[in-house]
Enzyme design. Structure first.
Site, PDB file in Angstrom:
ATOM      1  N   GLU A 322       9.420 -37.061 -69.816  1.00 35.92           N
ATOM      2  CA  GLU A 322       8.811 -36.802 -71.127  1.00 35.92           C
ATOM      3  C   GLU A 322       9.300 -35.479 -71.727  1.00 35.92           C
ATOM      4  O   GLU A 322       8.515 -34.677 -72.225  1.00 35.92           O
ATOM      5  CB  GLU A 322       7.286 -36.813 -71.025  1.00 35.92           C
ATOM      6  CG  GLU A 322       6.746 -38.165 -70.586  1.00 35.92           C
ATOM      7  CD  GLU A 322       5.236 -38.277 -70.590  1.00 35.92           C
ATOM      8  OE1 GLU A 322       4.550 -37.249 -70.437  1.00 35.92           O
ATOM      9  OE2 GLU A 322       4.746 -39.412 -70.747  1.00 35.92           O
ATOM     10  N   ASP A 401       0.443 -45.440 -66.606  1.00 37.94           N
ATOM     11  CA  ASP A 401      -0.107 -44.136 -66.985  1.00 37.94           C
ATOM     12  C   ASP A 401      -1.618 -44.206 -67.206  1.00 37.94           C
ATOM     13  O   ASP A 401      -2.066 -44.155 -68.353  1.00 37.94           O
ATOM     14  CB  ASP A 401       0.600 -43.675 -68.268  1.00 37.94           C
ATOM     15  CG  ASP A 401       0.369 -42.206 -68.564  1.00 37.94           C
ATOM     16  OD1 ASP A 401      -0.251 -41.536 -67.734  1.00 37.94           O
ATOM     17  OD2 ASP A 401       0.811 -41.734 -69.619  1.00 37.94           O
ATOM     18  N   GLU A 429      -8.499 -39.735 -70.588  1.00 29.77           N
ATOM     19  CA  GLU A 429      -7.498 -39.837 -71.657  1.00 29.77           C
ATOM     20  C   GLU A 429      -7.462 -41.223 -72.307  1.00 29.77           C
ATOM     21  O   GLU A 429      -7.601 -41.354 -73.516  1.00 29.77           O
ATOM     22  CB  GLU A 429      -6.115 -39.484 -71.091  1.00 29.77           C
ATOM     23  CG  GLU A 429      -5.000 -39.675 -72.099  1.00 29.77           C
ATOM     24  CD  GLU A 429      -3.621 -39.349 -71.530  1.00 29.77           C
ATOM     25  OE1 GLU A 429      -3.518 -38.900 -70.376  1.00 29.77           O
ATOM     26  OE2 GLU A 429      -2.635 -39.562 -72.259  1.00 29.77           O
TER      27      GLU A 429
HETATM   28  C1  GCV Z   1       0.780 -33.714 -69.144  1.00 29.19           C
HETATM   29  C2  GCV Z   1       0.746 -38.856 -70.132  1.00 29.19           C
HETATM   30  C3  GCV Z   1      -0.089 -37.942 -70.972  1.00 29.19           C
HETATM   31  C4  GCV Z   1       0.583 -36.591 -71.140  1.00 29.19           C
HETATM   32  C5  GCV Z   1       0.802 -36.020 -69.753  1.00 29.19           C
HETATM   33  C6  GCV Z   1       1.662 -36.994 -68.970  1.00 29.19           C
HETATM   34  C7  GCV Z   1       1.864 -36.536 -67.550  1.00 29.19           C
HETATM   35  O1  GCV Z   1       1.921 -39.195 -70.773  1.00 29.19           O
HETATM   36  O2  GCV Z   1      -0.307 -38.539 -72.204  1.00 29.19           O
HETATM   37  O3  GCV Z   1      -0.266 -35.776 -71.888  1.00 29.19           O
HETATM   38  O4  GCV Z   1       1.424 -34.763 -69.828  1.00 29.19           O
HETATM   39  O5  GCV Z   1       1.015 -38.247 -68.920  1.00 29.19           O
HETATM   40  O6  GCV Z   1       1.149 -37.036 -66.701  1.00 29.19           O
HETATM   41  O7  GCV Z   1       2.713 -35.716 -67.299  1.00 29.19           O
END
Ligand code: GCV
Length: 864
Positions: A322, A401, A429
């Site tokens: 990411e 996720d 989340e």
């Molecule tokens: C910390 C998901 C979340 C991100 C998070 C990522 C991760 O994509 O939306 O906010 O980033 O997971 O676990 O690294």
């Protein structure tokens, strides 16, 4: 409802964390000398206390079954903490009974201390974190011993005793020996240096602000108490994204203060690190993990950290994921990067938790073989055996996720020579962001108990991560916590998730019901009806949420490129993020089979793969995760997929409404402050579940063209749409995505118009009677619009005027901020003019979706 602001907090038991007491007071406290005085004069430092969570120690209705005198054999910091915690807890549980002097006592000591005291005594040999609590009764003396394999184990024993007492358990004959199943029991915070928290839904950081460690660390001490009380021994302080700044000398000095604050509770701190730090903050022109200069930079930095924090626990790493930099930039592997850090940490007994959350977020959605779910296994399985012994691969519970339901990550079965930890999210989340009640323990339990059948043998995930299956010394559970300054997790019932996380990391064999029961008894009440009702609500909450957000393994059908909160079904498609569900006119679901799909199923052991390879043997709740099927596909009970989608959404929303009724049944039985805090949250959830229900059922109705056999989807006979009303000032708008509003449209008050407010009017022309009127509106960020409902020009009751003052995501009208206000028990007759007047405020245009005329109910019923 409008999301309530955080509650004023109870002042019960406000005693400063041990770490914030001056050493003199600390030592008096550990001897029990000034404890009553401290309790009585308040000594309040922090407004945010562990007693807002489960460490309440409500006075019991029966006399205590254990002695009140606490006598520690040793002087170590943790043993002192244990003594202080016991005295504090006993005092409060007994309703303030003065501390005893006589011969009866609770004696604390490590095995070594006891041996020193009485070399002839037969003592068990205990592991590091293991404790034994046993009662002894002589003619003249009653004694309870808490013996620890270490001083931290004594603290765990002290909390275990208090936990039992707080639940009303008779401990007079206690004989309890426990040790944690896992060595890694950490929470991860995703806090940023500026004090914001990634995916945090409870306000700002307790650790950081404005680029620094906060001056006031009292909440950190309270947090450490909470963590220690459930056996958590590590806290990773910062976000895995953008971590470089945390290694600067100034920041490390602040981190050392945090470590000092948590140390009395046996919680060690760790940091997320940016693998590019040698370049970003170290002045090197590379961060290649195999470059000697890079290795030496890490060694120097790690030595600096240990000179400030001798018990520093280690690093967490997110790399090549990411947008975070990683070893791939230099053609190196995760093992190369992890081992470089591990080598420098090893002399200090530090560990590296290297996250397996590595995937390409620019995947080609047109490629039927592309599959994000495959990534972790594809990348890490070939590296099995190549990681240093102090590296632990940290894998999210599912392959995508933190969705509302996913299968277990196949990587757990694919690393037999590597230590592993399971990462899960306590912060909600994708599961309602604490505005929705979702108790996650049942979901985690399914993963923990899932048998990977690695090598054809029984290898449940809990055995793998505790190191037992493949004989690893390290391993465990990591919970992304997201706690903030607003009552830890904002919603009181959300704290059951933090509690459950710790309890499962300690003992993954506990059931979710047991944990819900013990949490409720400590937090809310020992009243049997309260325990029964709250436990039931908690246990029903995940299935309910799954039903109205993403059943059959569809994953959470939320806005995946935005807030991750409300429904937005197509946001998962046509982009590289890979959370695809592949819904089209004919069918839905992603084919991950080996025979015709992405081959993901082949990453499981043959026995598990056999289950998932065919749509007929795949369990219904994961069907669409593994297979693309027509809407008319029959599930195991012969219901079609499309009908299940309709039914589950209506059932889930009905269940959410039921939570309100269940909660109101507790009104006379629980703390009014808690009752009033939680009620509007549950009322909001009941309304938002309808938003979810309608979005998803309308969407699939349109896409499939197959009607709901029960005629509900797309038909709302009691609704009066805003776009059909007689409008003054209001303008009709298209809502995006269309399914987020009833009929795809709503009305906005045009802020450039001359009038300060707008109105929508309908003429009522059904039968006369008394009704609830639900007004569905959009409560946007950046302003507090006001609304008034009138009947023939008169507000029918005081609750007919309200403010849109909730805290919902985003600044445009859609399902994230669509909410409802109910005006109860309104008399209506044919010809009445029902009018809603909206007054915009700054960025909030008082947008309206519809009104719904419903049977009258009492004010606090969820069924309206
Ligand atoms: C910390 C998901 C979340 C991100 C998070 C990522 C991760 O994509 O939306 O906010 O980033 O997971 O676990 O690294």
């Amino acid at each position: 409802m409008r999301n309530s602001p955080p509650n004023p907090h109870s002042t019960q038991n406000r005693v400063p964390p041990v770490s914030l007491l001056r050493p003199g007071i600390r030592s008096l406290l550990s001897k029990g000398l000034v404890f009553v005085a401290v309790l009585q004069c308040g000594f309040t430092i922090s407004a945010q206390t562990a007693s807002q969570a489960w460490l309440k120690y409500h006075p019991l209705s029966k006399p205590l079954t254990v002695p009140m005198r606490v006598s520690p054999l040793g002087q170590s910091l943790l043993e002192q903490t244990a003594a202080i915690e016991l005295r504090r807890g006993l005092l409060s549980l007994s309703g303030g009974t003065p501390l005893e002097s006589g011969p009866n006592m609770i004696e604390l000591g490590t095995v070594q201390e006891l041996r020193k005291q009485d070399p002839k005594q037969a003592l068990p040999s205990l592991e590091q974190d293991e404790f034994l609590i046993s009662a002894h009764r002589g003619d003249l003396i009653r004694e309870i011993d808490i013996i620890g394999g270490s001083d931290r184990a004594i603290l765990y024993g002290a909390f275990a005793l208090l936990r039992n007492l707080a639940q009303g358990n008779d401990m007079s004959k206690v004989n309890l020996r426990e040790r944690p199943a896992m060595s890694i029991r950490w929470v991860d915070e995703w806090d940023n240096a500026d004090g914001s928290i990634e995916r945090g839904y409870a306000g700002r950081s307790i650790f950081f602000d404005d680029g620094h460690v906060r001056e006031d660390l009292a909440p950190v001490g309270e947090y450490a108490r909470l963590l220690a009380s459930i056996g958590i021994d590590g806290c990773n302080l910062n976000n895995v994204n953008n971590a470089a700044v945390f290694l600067t000398p100034q920041m490390l000095e602040g981190i050392a203060r945090i470590a000092e604050t948590m140390r009395p509770y046996g919680v060690r701190v760790s940091l997320s690190v940016d693998i590019a730090s040698p370049q970003k903050i170290g002045g090197l022109n590379t961060f290649d993990p195999l470059d000697p200069a890079v290795k030496s930079w890490w060694t120097t930095k790690i030595n600096e950290i240990y000179s400030l924090i001798p018990d520093f626990a280690g690093f967490t790493v997110k790399a090549d994921s990411e947008g975070q930099p990683g070893p791939a930039s230099f053609g190196r592997t995760p093992a190369d990067a992890a081992n470089t850090l591990a080598a420098a940490l090893a002399p200090h007994n530090g560990v590296v938790l290297y996250r397996a959350f590595v995937y390409n977020h620019h995947a080609d959605w047109r490629d039927p073989k592309a599959d994000r779910a495959r990534a972790a296994y594809d990348i890490f399985h070939p590296l099995d055996g190549k990681f240093a012994s102090n590296v632990i691969i940290q894998t999210k519970e599912g392959p995508i996720d933190f969705q509302v339901r996913e299968p277990v990550s196949p990587l757990f079965g694919g690393l037999t020579q590597t230590s592993q930890a399971m990462e899960l999210q306590i912060t909600q989340e994708y599961t309602g962001q604490q505005r929705h009640l979702v108790y996650l323990a049942p979901m985690w339990k399914q993963v923990l108990d899932f048998d990977m059948r690695a090598g054809g043998a029984s290898t449940p995930v809990k055995q793998i991560i505790s190191g037992k299956s493949f004989n690893r010394k390290l391993g465990g559970m990591v919970g992304v916590s997201g706690i903030g300054q607003q009552a830890w997790l904002s919603s009181p019932l959300a704290l059951a998730n933090l509690y459950a996380f710790g309890r499962l990391a300690w003992n993954p064999d506990l059931t979710s019901e047991q944990i819900a029961d013990e949490w409720t008894r400590q937090t809310i009440s020992n009243d049997p009806a309260a325990v029964r009702t709250v436990t039931k609500m908690l246990m029903q909450s995940w299935p309910a949420y799954e039903n109205y957000t993403g059943p059959l393994g569809l994953q959470t059908l939320t806005d995946i490129t935005g807030s991750h909160y409300g429904p937005n079904i197509e946001s998962s498609e046509n982009n590289g993020w890979g959370q695809w569900h592949r819904a089209d006119h004919d069918g839905v679901g992603m084919d991950r089979s080996v025979a015709t799909g992405t081959g993901f199923v082949g990453q499981y052991s043959p026995e598990v793969a056999k289950l998932y390879e065919s749509a007929t043997t795949t369990p219904d709740d994961l069907l669409l995760f593994f297979h693309h099927v027509p809407y008319t596909w029959k599930l195991h009970d012969r219901k079609t997929v499309i009908q299940y989608l309709y039914d589950s959404h209506y059932d889930g929303a009905a269940q959410a409404a039921q939570f309100v009724d269940e909660w109101t049944s507790l009104k006379a039985r629980i703390d009014p402050e808690l009752y009033n805090d939680m009620l509007p949250r549950l009322q909001y959830q009941a309304g938002h579940a309808i938003v979810w229900r309608d979005a998803i059922t309308q969407y699939f109705l349109k896409l499939s063209g197959i009607p709901d056999a029960q005629g509900r989807a797309g038909h709302y006979p009691n609704r009066l749409e805003a776009e059909d009303a007689h409008l003054t000032g209001y303008k009709v708008i298209d809502v995006n995505p269309w399914e987020d509003a009833s009929g795809g449209r709503a009305v906005n008050c045009d802020q450039n118009a001359k009038q300060p407010s707008c109105s929508a009017e309908w003429t009522y022309n059904a039968k006369a009677g008394r009704f609830n009127i639900a007004v569905q509106y959009f409560d946007l960020q950046g302003g507090t619009a006001r609304f008034v409902l009138t009947i023939n020009g008169q507000p029918p009751s005081p609750d007919a005027s309200w403010s849109a003052d909730g805290m919902f995501p985003t600044t445009r009208p859609h399902a994230d901020n669509s909410t409802r206000h109910i005006v109860h028990n309104v008399a209506l007759k044919p010809g009445d003019i029902v009018r809603v007047e909206g007054t915009p405020d700054r960025q909030d245009p008082a947008a309206l979706d519809y009104i719904e005329i419903l049977p009258a109910t009492s004010e606090n019923s969820g069924h309206s």
